[in-house]
Design a protein around this motif. Structure first.
Motif, mmCIF file in Angstrom:
data_model
loop_
_atom_site.group_PDB
_atom_site.id
_atom_site.type_symbol
_atom_site.label_atom_id
_atom_site.label_comp_id
_atom_site.label_asym_id
_atom_site.label_seq_id
_atom_site.Cartn_x
_atom_site.Cartn_y
_atom_site.Cartn_z
ATOM 1 N N ALA A 107 -90.399 -130.799 -0.468
ATOM 2 C CA ALA A 107 -90.235 -131.185 -1.870
ATOM 3 C C ALA A 107 -90.324 -132.698 -2.017
ATOM 4 N N SER A 111 -93.242 -134.965 -4.002
ATOM 5 C CA SER A 111 -92.763 -135.838 -5.082
ATOM 6 C C SER A 111 -93.109 -137.300 -4.841
ATOM 7 N N SER A 155 -98.309 -128.542 -11.179
ATOM 8 C CA SER A 155 -97.133 -127.872 -10.624
ATOM 9 C C SER A 155 -97.144 -128.089 -9.126
ATOM 10 N N HIS A 167 -91.092 -121.190 -3.540
ATOM 11 C CA HIS A 167 -90.352 -122.237 -4.226
ATOM 12 C C HIS A 167 -91.347 -122.924 -5.158
ATOM 13 N N CYS A 169 -92.212 -125.343 -8.698
ATOM 14 C CA CYS A 169 -91.791 -126.321 -9.696
ATOM 15 C C CYS A 169 -92.853 -126.400 -10.774
ATOM 16 N N PRO A 173 -92.942 -132.440 -9.699
ATOM 17 C CA PRO A 173 -91.758 -132.139 -8.878
ATOM 18 C C PRO A 173 -90.783 -133.299 -8.761
ATOM 19 N N SER A 189 -91.201 -129.504 -18.228
ATOM 20 C CA SER A 189 -91.192 -129.692 -16.774
ATOM 21 C C SER A 189 -89.798 -129.464 -16.200
ATOM 22 N N TRP A 190 -89.733 -128.740 -15.089
ATOM 23 C CA TRP A 190 -88.437 -128.428 -14.478
ATOM 24 C C TRP A 190 -87.862 -129.622 -13.709
ATOM 25 N N LYS A 192 -87.606 -129.828 -10.606
ATOM 26 C CA LYS A 192 -87.008 -129.336 -9.363
ATOM 27 C C LYS A 192 -87.653 -127.993 -9.018
ATOM 28 N N PHE A 193 -87.473 -127.587 -7.787
ATOM 29 C CA PHE A 193 -88.037 -126.316 -7.332
ATOM 30 C C PHE A 193 -87.048 -125.179 -7.566
ATOM 31 N N LYS A 194 -87.569 -124.058 -7.993
ATOM 32 C CA LYS A 194 -86.785 -122.835 -8.127
ATOM 33 C C LYS A 194 -87.391 -121.789 -7.196
#
Length: 241
Positions: A107, A111, A155, A167, A169, A173, A189-190, A192-194
């Motif tokens: 991640a 990023s 994404s 995972h 995002c 990210p 935009s999130w 973060k990763f889900k």
């Protein structure tokens, strides 16, 4: 299913259009980086649990069988495109985390903003396509020009085959907010990763769950669908040990 089955399938296909890199991994520790295109398909790197390794892909051929088919402006040694700088930065970060690469470190790599201040107007591949891994795609203006749009990250995804997990995002990210008006589609935009995961045994899926064959986990504007909710992990601990 193991990666070698996918390798055999792609090699048997021969020419493939459009050209792209394929990263294949399975729960047994298999890892293959393939490159396919109009001039054929080839394996660039192949690793296993017994002989582990790292691969980094960008938007051009790297394997010796296909590298000469790159357009001159796409070659890794071209001074103005973003292929070479992103590949080198990818390897810098991979070597930094070597031996302890996990979801968190991947991640962080996805990023990364190194080289984002480099001029991207002169990118010979696509004008206004930036040079960083996490690419915010901007012309530095308030208006979005459809005839000359900036290109950037949409994404980011991290796969864990051994845990049957994705995972994901939606959006950048890094979690940063857009700076300019031409950086579209970041309001949802999130940052973060889900994690989404299939059950350990397909029989564990309830009758109310969506079918396993095709699952749309999010909408195009970043909302998690009902199907996605059924596979969403509320905590990393849900993946188990």
């Amino acid at each position: 299913t193991v990666v070698e089955e996918a390798v055999d399938l792609l090699l048997a296909a021969g020419a493939v259009a459009p050209a792209f890199s394929v990263l294949l991994a399975d729960a047994e520790g298999g890892l293959v980086h393939m490159e396919v295109g109009a001039f054929g398909s080839a394996v660039h790197r192949r690793y296993s649990r017994e002989q582990p390794g790292i691969v980094v892909a960008v938007n051009c051929h790297q394997c010796e069988e296909l590298v000469d088919f790159n357009q001159p402006e796409a070659q890794l040694d071209h001074c103005s495109n973003n292929n070479g700088v992103r590949l080198r930065r990818g390897w810098q970060l991979a070597d930094l985390h070597r031996g302890h690469i996990d979801v968190a470190s991947l991640a962080a790599i996805l990023s990364d903003h190194a080289n984002r201040d480099r001029d991207c107007e002169s990118n010979p591949l696509i004008t206004w396509w930036g040079h960083s891994i996490c690419n915010h795609g901007t012309r530095g203006q308030s208006d979005y020009v459809a005839e000359a749009p900036p290109w950037g990250s949409v994404s980011a995804e991290i796969f864990e085959p051994a845990r049957r997990a994705l995972h994901y995002c939606y959006g950048w990210p890094c979690g940063e907010a857009p700076q300019f008006g031409d950086q579209l589609f970041q309001s949802g935009s999130w940052g973060k990763f889900k994690a989404f995961a299939l059950p350990a045994h397909p029989a564990a899926v309830t009758a109310s769950s969506v079918k396993l064959e095709v699952v749309e986990c999010t909408t195009v504007d970043g909302r998690i669908t009902a199907g996605g909710e059924s596979f969403l992990l509320r905590s990393p601990r849900d993946l188990g040990a």
